[in-house]
Design a protein around this motif. Structure first.
Motif, PDB file in Angstrom:
ATOM      1  N   LEU A 220       0.823  -1.214   0.000  1.00 43.56           N
ATOM      2  CA  LEU A 220       0.000   0.000   0.000  1.00 43.56           C
ATOM      3  C   LEU A 220       0.859   1.266   0.000  1.00 43.56           C
ATOM      4  N   LEU A 345      -3.089  -5.853   1.542  1.00 43.42           N
ATOM      5  CA  LEU A 345      -3.789  -5.808   0.260  1.00 43.42           C
ATOM      6  C   LEU A 345      -4.577  -7.095   0.073  1.00 43.42           C
ATOM      7  N   ASP A 349      -8.003  -5.188  -4.045  1.00 41.32           N
ATOM      8  CA  ASP A 349      -7.075  -4.120  -4.395  1.00 41.32           C
ATOM      9  C   ASP A 349      -6.476  -4.339  -5.771  1.00 41.32           C
ATOM     10  N   SER A 406     -11.373  -4.243   0.005  1.00 39.72           N
ATOM     11  CA  SER A 406      -9.959  -4.044  -0.309  1.00 39.72           C
ATOM     12  C   SER A 406      -9.223  -3.579   0.941  1.00 39.72           C
ATOM     13  N   TRP A 408      -7.189  -1.242   1.000  1.00 41.22           N
ATOM     14  CA  TRP A 408      -7.205   0.217   0.942  1.00 41.22           C
ATOM     15  C   TRP A 408      -8.427   0.779   1.676  1.00 41.22           C
ATOM     16  N   ASN A 481      -7.350   2.215 -12.521  1.00 45.46           N
ATOM     17  CA  ASN A 481      -6.127   1.915 -11.778  1.00 45.46           C
ATOM     18  C   ASN A 481      -5.837   0.423 -11.865  1.00 45.46           C
ATOM     19  N   THR A 483      -3.075  -0.916 -10.845  1.00 43.74           N
ATOM     20  CA  THR A 483      -2.010  -1.239  -9.896  1.00 43.74           C
ATOM     21  C   THR A 483      -2.592  -1.472  -8.509  1.00 43.74           C
ATOM     22  N   MET A 484      -1.722  -1.877  -7.591  1.00 45.48           N
ATOM     23  CA  MET A 484      -2.166  -2.157  -6.227  1.00 45.48           C
ATOM     24  C   MET A 484      -1.905  -0.987  -5.307  1.00 45.48           C
ATOM     25  N   MET A 485      -1.558   0.167  -5.891  1.00 43.37           N
ATOM     26  CA  MET A 485      -1.362   1.354  -5.060  1.00 43.37           C
ATOM     27  C   MET A 485      -2.381   2.414  -5.436  1.00 43.37           C
ATOM     28  N   ALA A 486      -2.680   3.294  -4.486  1.00 43.66           N
ATOM     29  CA  ALA A 486      -3.516   4.449  -4.803  1.00 43.66           C
ATOM     30  C   ALA A 486      -2.626   5.510  -5.435  1.00 43.66           C
ATOM     31  N   HIS A 487      -3.152   6.205  -6.441  1.00 43.96           N
ATOM     32  CA  HIS A 487      -2.385   7.269  -7.088  1.00 43.96           C
ATOM     33  C   HIS A 487      -3.150   8.583  -6.995  1.00 43.96           C
ATOM     34  N   PRO A 517      -6.651   1.663  -5.347  1.00 43.14           N
ATOM     35  CA  PRO A 517      -6.122   0.482  -6.041  1.00 43.14           C
ATOM     36  C   PRO A 517      -7.231  -0.332  -6.703  1.00 43.14           C
TER      37      PRO A 517
END
Ligand SMILES: [Cu+2]
Length: 636
Positions: A220, A345, A349, A406, A408, A481, A483-487, A517
């Motif tokens: 994360l 995660l 996510d 998730s 997140w 998104n 990916t497994m990250m928040a942007h 994510p």
């Protein structure tokens, strides 16, 4: 006759007033230099602005002519970007765009622009990793008319993540190994605890999948080991805002971190959110909010007791806190918080459980919490569970804090507490442009963990073609998104209207939108600022490794009529999701009212929404007129 004279007199008065206030110049000089800094027990060389981290807070009044001289005493080029400020493209401060070449060592650059908005913003370097190394500060813009939000105290609360390491070292470490800072990696113990919950074979399957994707379920955040600061002070230095019991205190929260998201709360104090990204929103009272990098939230709190309250900003990876204090006198300290459990995660996510997600919604709340456990989350009453009990939705685009189930979304909000959701945000006023978009622009967010490269639509910045818009064009961004990250996606030069399920004329303005994510979001844009603007992830090392693109807005065509149809309050966004969301929002509202006594008191301590809307409306029209003038100027 008498009446006419009176009218003429008041018109004259109005003109005088506007001339004097429009002629007001507010001037600052900022010196960017290296200085020894000790915030961790070790003295290291960091970038300071006028000798401090953060730099000075810059105060302006709407209508001011801002003149800011920036002196570069670094051994390398620098720049200043005015984050969230509407201005001519050359003044935006991004090197190699619009003819701006950066500020050379020992050179001075003077920024000049007219202030055409109000609210809380910030400024930071747009050169290399200088922002992480200390090059940032706050901006507060006050309205020309007496502020319709009356408060007794007004404080900036700027959060940041400080590292003894240089930004260049952090980037090199990430390039070497994307899990360099993952000291919280999943352990054998984690494996056996999930095996107990879901059976050995499923746990093994999942572990194998993470390994194949070269990801860790703790991804994360990708940089840890930070010392978190409030207005440049560490937790021992304890930044303190003073109040007298019963006073109304405005806190201007700015997330000036390079890489850190927070969950922000002030135990025992409800926070009424009145602005998001500097832009007015209808008051919404919450106990906590998820705070994305580069976002701002203005909240009002009314501490009624003569005690110290702790401002708690807990980093998402639960490795630390940024702490401050609100107290009746200096030297006091409130309760120290304990860490909430770190979330892992989940498949949600990864955007991999959407099918399951749909089922998930139709099950009873008991089944939902069962599901939560099965997807490997910590076992406690989650916010998601709370929300699900009162709502039914089969949309993945739920504008909650991420896809349900998730990691997140699992903020660990105590049962009965309200966490701010994007769909709570309603523009305070009436959006001028309620047109449907003429086209959709898809923005896929991706990454390659092996090489630590982050991309938009599969390309890194160096290889990406710019996106072109006609002046005045109305478009929709669709963020996906992968990916497994928040942007936290930030657009320079213009505000986007987040399609959060509110009616068209109530969509909130945002300069930065967290794309959770595995989730999808959409936002509308009126391309009414000519020039070249960057659009990028505001996680510093994601931007630095490619997650950025260029947007080009054409010049105004002098023969074209750009006037807008009158705003319609009934128009819904054509987006099907949004329409669904709208009815859900009402359900959500009534649900909240039943369970949250805190929201029902908001009208008592806030000015009537109606009056505020009217004031905002006239302010907004004024801004429009200025916009148009500025646009015409460009055309010549
Ligand atoms: Cu990013």
């Amino acid at each position: 006759m008498k009446r006419l004279f009176f009218m003429a007199l008041s018109l004259l008065g109005f003109l005088c007033l506007s001339v004097t206030s429009f002629a007001n110049t507010t001037e600052y000089t900022l010196t960017i230099a290296r200085n020894p800094v000790n915030l961790t027990g070790n003295t290291v060389s960091k970038i300071t602005i006028n000798g401090t981290i953060p730099g000075p807070t810059l105060y302006f009044t709407e209508g001011d002519e801002a003149v800011i001289h920036v002196i570069n005493q670094l051994a390398e080029d620098t720049s200043v970007h005015w984050h969230g400020i509407l201005l001519p493209p050359l003044m935006d401060g991004v090197p190699h765009l619009n003819g701006f070449t950066g500020i050379k060592p020992n050179a001075t650059f003077t920024y000049r622009f007219k202030i055409r908005q109000t609210g809380t913003y910030w400024y930071h370097a747009h050169s290399m990793g200088q922002e992480q190394d200390g090059h940032y500060g706050a901006i507060v813009i006050r309205p020309q008319q007496p502020d319709n939000v009356k408060v007794d105290r007004d404080y900036v609360v700027m959060l940041s993540d400080f590292s003894e390491e240089e930004s260049s070292t952090i980037l090199a470490n990430l390039k070497m190994s994307s899990d360099y800072y993952q000291n919280a990696r999943r352990t054998v113990g984690d494996f056996w605890s999930s095996a107990r919950q879901q059976g050995v074979s499923k746990a093994w399957e999942e572990a194998k999948m993470w390994a194949e994707m070269r990801m860790l379920p703790t991804d994360l955040s990708d940089v840890s080991g930070y010392t978190f600061l409030v207005n440049g002070k560490n937790n021992a230095q304890n930044w303190t805002g003073l109040f007298k019991a019963g006073e109304k205190v405005r806190l201007r929260f700015i997330n000036g971190s390079a890489m850190s998201f927070y969950d922000v709360r002030i135990p025992k104090l409800a926070m009424t959110v009145i602005e998001a990204d500097g832009q007015a929103v209808e008051p919404v009272t919450v106990n906590e909010f998820r705070f994305g990098v580069a976002e701002t939230y203005d909240v009002i709190v009314t501490p009624t007791e003569d005690i110290a309250y702790t401002i708690v900003a807990e980093a998402l990876d639960r490795t630390g806190f940024a702490l401050g204090t609100l107290a009746p006198q200096a030297g006091m300290r409130g309760e120290m918080p304990s860490h909430r459990p770190r979330t892992l995660l989940t498949m949600a996510d990864m955007g991999m459980s959407h099918g399951e997600h749909a089922n998930h919604q139709s099950t009873s709340s008991t089944d939902s919490s069962q599901n939560n456990k099965m997807s490997g989350q910590n076992e406690h009453t989650s916010h998601a569970g709370h929300q699900m009990a009162g709502m039914s939705t089969d949309s993945n685009q739920d504008y909650e804090t991420g896809v349900k189930g998730s990691g997140w979304a699992d903020a660990g909000t105590p049962q009965g507490d309200k966490a701010l959701s994007y769909k709570d945000l309603r523009y305070r006023g009436t959006q001028a442009d309620t047109r449907q978009p003429v086209r959709d622009i898809e923005i896929r967010l991706g990454g390659n963990m092996e090489r630590y490269i982050w991309t938009m639509n599969g390309k890194k910045f160096a290889n990406a073609e710019p996106i072109h818009f006609e002046y005045g064009e109305r478009i929709r961004f669709k963020f996906i998104n992968e990916t497994m990250m928040a942007h936290p996606m930030h657009l320079h030069g213009m505000f986007m209207q987040l399609e959060n399920g509110q009616p068209m004329d109530k969509l909130p303005n945002k300069h930065t939108i967290i794309i959770a994510p595995g989730d999808t979001y959409s936002a509308l844009l009126t391309a009414n600022e000519s020039g070249d603007w960057v659009f990028h992830c505001h996680l510093l090392y994601h931007m630095a490794t490619g997650m950025m693109t260029k947007i080009v807005v054409s010049k105004q065509d002098p023969n074209k009529d750009y006037s807008l149809p009158p705003p319609s309050s009934h128009d819904m966004s054509s987006h099907d999701m949004s329409q669904m969301e709208h009815s859900e929002h009402n359900a959500h509202q009534s649900h909240e009212m039943q369970t949250q006594p805190v929201t029902s008191t908001k009208s008592a301590d806030m000015p009537a929404t109606h009056d505020m809307s009217q004031m905002e409306h006239s302010q907004h029209q004024q801004t429009q007129a200025v916009d148009k003038k500025a646009g015409e100027h460009h055309a010549h």
